[in-house]
Design a protein around this motif. Sequence first.
Motif, PDB file in Angstrom:
ATOM      1  N   VAL A 123       0.991  -1.167   0.172  1.00 44.05           N
ATOM      2  CA  VAL A 123      -0.054  -0.042   0.031  1.00 44.05           C
ATOM      3  C   VAL A 123       0.897   1.307   0.074  1.00 44.05           C
ATOM      4  CG1 VAL A 123      -1.926   1.228   1.398  1.00 44.05           C
ATOM      5  CG2 VAL A 123      -1.841  -1.166   1.222  1.00 44.05           C
ATOM      6  N   VAL A 124       1.004   1.923  -1.070  1.00 44.44           N
ATOM      7  CA  VAL A 124       1.779   3.004  -1.251  1.00 44.44           C
ATOM      8  C   VAL A 124       0.970   4.465  -0.699  1.00 44.44           C
ATOM      9  CG1 VAL A 124       2.984   4.759  -2.816  1.00 44.44           C
ATOM     10  CG2 VAL A 124       3.003   2.184  -3.254  1.00 44.44           C
ATOM     11  N   ILE A 125       1.213   5.204   0.212  1.00 41.33           N
ATOM     12  CA  ILE A 125       0.591   6.204   0.941  1.00 41.33           C
ATOM     13  C   ILE A 125       0.842   7.537   0.085  1.00 41.33           C
ATOM     14  CG2 ILE A 125       0.417   7.553   2.859  1.00 41.33           C
ATOM     15  CD1 ILE A 125      -0.845   4.623   3.032  1.00 41.33           C
ATOM     16  N   THR A 126      -0.059   8.443  -0.106  1.00 40.34           N
ATOM     17  CA  THR A 126       0.058   9.699  -0.466  1.00 40.34           C
ATOM     18  C   THR A 126      -0.996  10.475   0.588  1.00 40.34           C
ATOM     19  OG1 THR A 126       0.386   9.045  -2.736  1.00 40.34           O
ATOM     20  CG2 THR A 126      -0.536  11.495  -2.365  1.00 40.34           C
ATOM     21  N   VAL A 127      -0.143  11.532   1.290  1.00 42.85           N
ATOM     22  CA  VAL A 127      -0.946  12.504   2.216  1.00 42.85           C
ATOM     23  C   VAL A 127      -1.389  13.660   1.422  1.00 42.85           C
ATOM     24  CG1 VAL A 127      -0.595  13.726   4.444  1.00 42.85           C
ATOM     25  CG2 VAL A 127       0.637  11.808   4.068  1.00 42.85           C
ATOM     26  N   ASP A 128      -2.835  13.843   1.340  1.00 43.80           N
ATOM     27  CA  ASP A 128      -3.372  15.036   0.548  1.00 43.80           C
ATOM     28  C   ASP A 128      -2.745  16.475   1.173  1.00 43.80           C
ATOM     29  OD1 ASP A 128      -4.581  13.148  -0.817  1.00 43.80           O
ATOM     30  OD2 ASP A 128      -6.437  13.361   0.248  1.00 43.80           O
ATOM     31  N   GLU A 129      -2.853  17.290   0.352  1.00 40.42           N
ATOM     32  CA  GLU A 129      -2.629  18.762   0.782  1.00 40.42           C
ATOM     33  C   GLU A 129      -3.458  19.141   1.717  1.00 40.42           C
ATOM     34  OE1 GLU A 129      -1.717  21.312  -2.440  1.00 40.42           O
ATOM     35  OE2 GLU A 129      -0.190  20.342  -3.070  1.00 40.42           O
ATOM     36  N   HIS A 130      -3.351  19.944   2.577  1.00 43.03           N
ATOM     37  CA  HIS A 130      -4.141  20.349   3.512  1.00 43.03           C
ATOM     38  C   HIS A 130      -4.481  21.801   3.261  1.00 43.03           C
ATOM     39  CE1 HIS A 130      -5.733  21.655   7.603  1.00 43.03           C
ATOM     40  NE2 HIS A 130      -5.986  20.211   7.842  1.00 43.03           N
ATOM     41  N   PRO A 131      -5.429  22.316   3.504  1.00 43.19           N
ATOM     42  CA  PRO A 131      -6.058  23.785   3.171  1.00 43.19           C
ATOM     43  C   PRO A 131      -5.403  24.819   3.955  1.00 43.19           C
ATOM     44  CG  PRO A 131      -7.812  22.579   4.083  1.00 43.19           C
ATOM     45  CD  PRO A 131      -6.846  21.581   3.970  1.00 43.19           C
ATOM     46  N   PHE A 132      -5.009  24.327   5.286  1.00 40.08           N
ATOM     47  CA  PHE A 132      -4.438  25.304   6.152  1.00 40.08           C
ATOM     48  C   PHE A 132      -2.846  25.031   6.455  1.00 40.08           C
ATOM     49  CE2 PHE A 132      -3.901  27.100  10.571  1.00 40.08           C
ATOM     50  CZ  PHE A 132      -4.148  28.412  10.300  1.00 40.08           C
TER      51      PHE A 132
END
Length: 371
Positions: free
Chosen positions: A245-254
């Motif tokens: 499982v390859v992880i991508t951390v989404d961009e945060h709005p703040f």
Amino acid sequence: MKDYYSILGVTQTATQEEIKKAFRQLALKYHPDRTKGDKEAEEKFKEINEAYSCLGDAEKRVNYDRYGSAEGFSSGSGFGFGTGTTATDIFEGMFDDFLSAFGGSKRARPTKGADLKYDLSITLEDAAFGTEKIIKILKCQICEICSGTGSKSGTSPDTCHACKGTGQIRFQQGFFSVVKTCGKCSGTGNIIINPCHNCKGSGTVRVAKEISVRIPAGIDTGSRLRVSGEGDIGSYGGPPGDLYVVITVDEHPFFTRNGMDIHCQVPIAFHIAVFGGEVEIPTLDGTAKVKIPAGTHSGKDFHLKGKGMPRLGSHHRGSQIASVYIDVPTKLTPRQREILKEFAEISSGTPNKSKDKPKGLKNRLKNFFSI
């Protein structure tokens, strides 16, 4: 006359199977591949082949027992065999022993199943505190209809006629007997005559499966989580592959992440920057109150220790770095405009044309945003 029975180490009453077994053992022991440079072993190997070429053929053996020679047999010719059970018979068992001795196999070996990859996107909060995700994958499993045989219910695979069920084709090439995987049955030794309608004869089907994946706190983009045994099923009894499982951390709005620290920009009112005050700043854990000293300028950083990202596998957390900037108002009431104009005139040294003296200007500025 050479005593072929003595050469092979058997008695004159030995069966053909005993003679064959004795030859295989001696041929393996004295084969040139295992005794390179040993002239005595090479001669012994030739003598063993000569003896088996005679005694390994029933008709020649009868002639040898009666007359001391085998008609059509060329003594001392090494691999120059006559008719009957010749090189193919001689090497049939011996090559199997070679394969075993040198790590080979008669049939296709058990093979580990293919590994699978799944791309999973998570939020920054998930990465900070860890979470459990249910994912759905497609993987190869044994066909439940035919139990992996590949054959239609009530039928069974037939023995491959090309390799006679061995899974390999053997042929003579010069000095050596060469073996390769049977192209007819792909090394299985069997042929599917009536294929299973569910798996089309492959014995496996691709099915959907839900898997629970634990996401550890502190994980970052590009990290790979291995779920053992959740890949495709293996071949010929081999173990299944793994799921990555390859992880991508989404961009945060703040927030933006930099290792264990997270950064954010926080607007503060003009009068807070001038006179100081207290503001609430969003954090991953909720909100935190931060004291802003008087005279704070845009770009000043405030460090909130322990409010950042955790180190993977640890409870230690980085910092949250809040950079403040002055939120300049764009819509002013007439009263706010009047006070700011008065402030500007005093700050620039321009004489105040108003007959009123600038009494209470500090208080009026302090309450600027509450007017």
